[in-house]
Design an enzyme around this catalytic site. Structure first.
Site, PDB file in Angstrom:
ATOM      1  N   ASP A  61       1.009 -38.767  39.884  1.00 23.22           N
ATOM      2  CA  ASP A  61       0.866 -38.216  41.006  1.00 23.22           C
ATOM      3  C   ASP A  61      -0.684 -37.959  41.400  1.00 23.22           C
ATOM      4  O   ASP A  61      -1.625 -37.772  40.438  1.00 23.22           O
ATOM      5  CB  ASP A  61       1.400 -36.776  41.144  1.00 23.22           C
ATOM      6  CG  ASP A  61       1.009 -35.903  39.908  1.00 23.22           C
ATOM      7  OD1 ASP A  61       0.889 -36.303  38.915  1.00 23.22           O
ATOM      8  OD2 ASP A  61       0.751 -34.483  40.435  1.00 23.22           O
ATOM      9  N   GLU A  70       2.714 -34.122  37.819  1.00 27.78           N
ATOM     10  CA  GLU A  70       1.982 -33.117  36.722  1.00 27.78           C
ATOM     11  C   GLU A  70       1.238 -32.238  37.250  1.00 27.78           C
ATOM     12  O   GLU A  70       0.972 -30.827  36.949  1.00 27.78           O
ATOM     13  CB  GLU A  70       1.125 -34.278  35.900  1.00 27.78           C
ATOM     14  CG  GLU A  70       0.229 -33.535  34.566  1.00 27.78           C
ATOM     15  CD  GLU A  70      -0.848 -32.552  34.919  1.00 27.78           C
ATOM     16  OE1 GLU A  70      -0.839 -31.298  34.517  1.00 27.78           O
ATOM     17  OE2 GLU A  70      -1.394 -32.973  36.033  1.00 27.78           O
ATOM     18  N   GLU A  71       0.611 -32.419  38.648  1.00 29.02           N
ATOM     19  CA  GLU A  71      -0.285 -31.448  39.200  1.00 29.02           C
ATOM     20  C   GLU A  71       0.574 -30.249  40.097  1.00 29.02           C
ATOM     21  O   GLU A  71      -0.041 -29.657  40.866  1.00 29.02           O
ATOM     22  CB  GLU A  71      -1.084 -32.035  40.176  1.00 29.02           C
ATOM     23  CG  GLU A  71      -2.001 -33.394  39.701  1.00 29.02           C
ATOM     24  CD  GLU A  71      -3.098 -32.841  39.036  1.00 29.02           C
ATOM     25  OE1 GLU A  71      -3.437 -31.453  38.713  1.00 29.02           O
ATOM     26  OE2 GLU A  71      -4.049 -33.676  38.692  1.00 29.02           O
ATOM     27  N   HIS A  76     -10.748 -33.419  39.764  1.00 24.03           N
ATOM     28  CA  HIS A  76     -10.172 -32.556  41.242  1.00 24.03           C
ATOM     29  C   HIS A  76     -11.234 -32.402  42.128  1.00 24.03           C
ATOM     30  O   HIS A  76     -11.148 -31.619  42.957  1.00 24.03           O
ATOM     31  CB  HIS A  76      -9.602 -31.336  40.408  1.00 24.03           C
ATOM     32  CG  HIS A  76      -8.493 -31.373  39.825  1.00 24.03           C
ATOM     33  ND1 HIS A  76      -7.594 -30.274  39.907  1.00 24.03           N
ATOM     34  CD2 HIS A  76      -7.765 -32.148  39.258  1.00 24.03           C
ATOM     35  CE1 HIS A  76      -6.313 -30.558  39.010  1.00 24.03           C
ATOM     36  NE2 HIS A  76      -6.693 -31.894  38.664  1.00 24.03           N
TER      37      HIS A  76
END
Ligand SMILES: [Zn+2]
Ligand SMILES: [Zn+2]
Length: 400
Positions: free
Chosen positions: A85, A143-144, A370
């Site tokens: 993702d 995962e995020e 990020h």
């Protein structure tokens, strides 16, 4: 060849795929998808695995994919995991292969993880007559996005039939220069939990605070008091983070609102401490709000557990990594207060999660994960392919 870092031992079967793993990563990078919406990515993965003649399961935990490669004869089973993702970030990296999905970006490197694992599948499919046992390739969603995709993949049976004996995975890591591999044992990443608090006061005129109960003042005291959980209640050598990331309230400069809402996160590395935190936070919330005449609601949600590497698997991984980048380049990547749902796989099966150096200050790949400017040194990708391929083959041949 372009795409291969010097002084790295890459086997010929991987070297010929060095450019293709980079090209694949760039395709994935242009089409990032948010958690549980990775339909395009998982279709590409499933097609890739099917083309290799593997058993493929799709739709696990919504968009997850599992490829199963059976070797020649009975043996152990190893599972390799990648996450697929992206993040809700508008890309500003300026890369020629930047995101074409506005507002979504692969800013953590999961495009690289997916490209690496699909390429590992290509490499290992060529060896299927030369190993015994089974290799599973797990491509997980979200995962995020806690509760994440790993838990659903496990509930969907990816660790069974045949039962998995070891799990391995890696994260591209800009905190380490390319050419280095981080291997640590024990806890490597924190747990991530969430709390939500509502403080109910009594709204009034900003000029007459005594006629109301000001939830903004209560909330401000609360934010400060919560930090004493870290500074006064946790042992100084035990890492804990309490962060209030959201504090919403009020509509006008001269009005005391009736309610404020706070949300935050707790990170710990100790299971006992983690269990205690909801009680401790609520005790402070209750104490402060009642002392100041307000009411409260409190909700606490446990997210990903601590990511813990098995000592023996980490020792094995260190040895394998050393054969690729040289022992001197196998280092500790340290403990991170970030979190990972790889932790669920490692809770269920002993394994090791490695950090693959992908930073390069000469090429200005220094942005943190990020960040809207994030990118990494793609010469890390063939190293990642070699690493996961060698971990699998060595493990199945019993050299663990
Ligand atoms: Zn991330
Ligand atoms: Zn990540």
């Amino acid at each position: 060849m372009d795409g291969i870092a010097p002084n790295v031992a890459i086997s010929p079967n991987v070297a010929v795929l060095a450019e293709s793993v980079i090209a694949l990563r760039r395709i994935l990078h242009q089409w990032p998808e948010l958690g549980f919406q990775e339909t395009r990515t998982s279709a590409l993965v499933a097609e890739g695995l099917q083309a290799l003649g593997m058993e493929v399961r799709t739709g696990i935990a919504q968009t997850g994919v599992l490829g199963t490669l059976r070797g020649d004869g009975e043996g152990k089973t190893v599972l390799l995991r990648a996450d697929m993702d992206g993040l809700p970030i508008e890309e500003a990296s300026g890369a020629p292969y930047a995101s074409k999905n506005h507002g979504i970006m692969h800013a953590c490197g999961h495009d690289g993880h997916t490209a690496i694992l699909l390429t590992v599948a290509q490499v290992l499919a060529q060896y299927r007559k030369q190993f015994s046992g089974t290799i599973k390739f797990a491509f997980q969603p979200a995962e995020e996005l806690p509760p994440g995709g790993a838990k659903g993949m496990i509930e969907g049976g990816v660790l069974e039939d045949p039962r998995v004996d070891a799990v391995f995975g890696l994260h591209l890591w800009n905190g380490l220069p390319v050419g280095k591999i981080g291997v640590d044992d024990g806890p490597i990443m924190a747990s991530v939990d969430r709390f939500d608090i509502t403080i109910n006061g009594v709204g009034s005129h900003g000029a007459y605070p005594h006629t109301g109960v000001d939830p903004i003042v209560v909330g401000s005291n609360l934010v400060a008091a919560l930090q004493t959980l870290v500074s006064r209640e946790a042992p100084p050598l035990a890492p804990v983070v309490v962060t209030v990331g959201k504090f919403h309230g009020g509509t006008a400069f001269n009005v005391i609102p009736s309610q404020v809402e706070l949300s935050g996160t707790v990170r710990t590395v100790d299971a006992g401490m983690r269990e205690e935190m909801p009680k401790r936070i609520e005790r402070i919330v209750r104490g402060i709000t009642s002392a100041m005449r307000a009411q409260h609601t409190f909700n606490y949600v446990f997210g990903y557990p601590v990511t813990v590497n098995d000592v023996n698997r980490a020792r094995f991984a260190r040895r394998v990594a050393g054969t690729i980048v040289g022992d001197i380049n196998v280092v500790s990547a340290g403990m991170s207060m970030g979190a990972e749902d790889m932790s669920y796989f490692l809770e269920a099966v002993p394994g090791c999660y490695l950090r693959l150096g992908s930073g390069n200050s000469d090429k200005e790949y220094i942005q943190p994960h990020h960040s809207a400017l994030f990118n990494f040194d793609e010469t890390a990708l063939p190293i990642g392919v070699e690493l996961l391929a060698q971990l699998s083959l060595s493990y199945l041949s019993g050299r663990d």
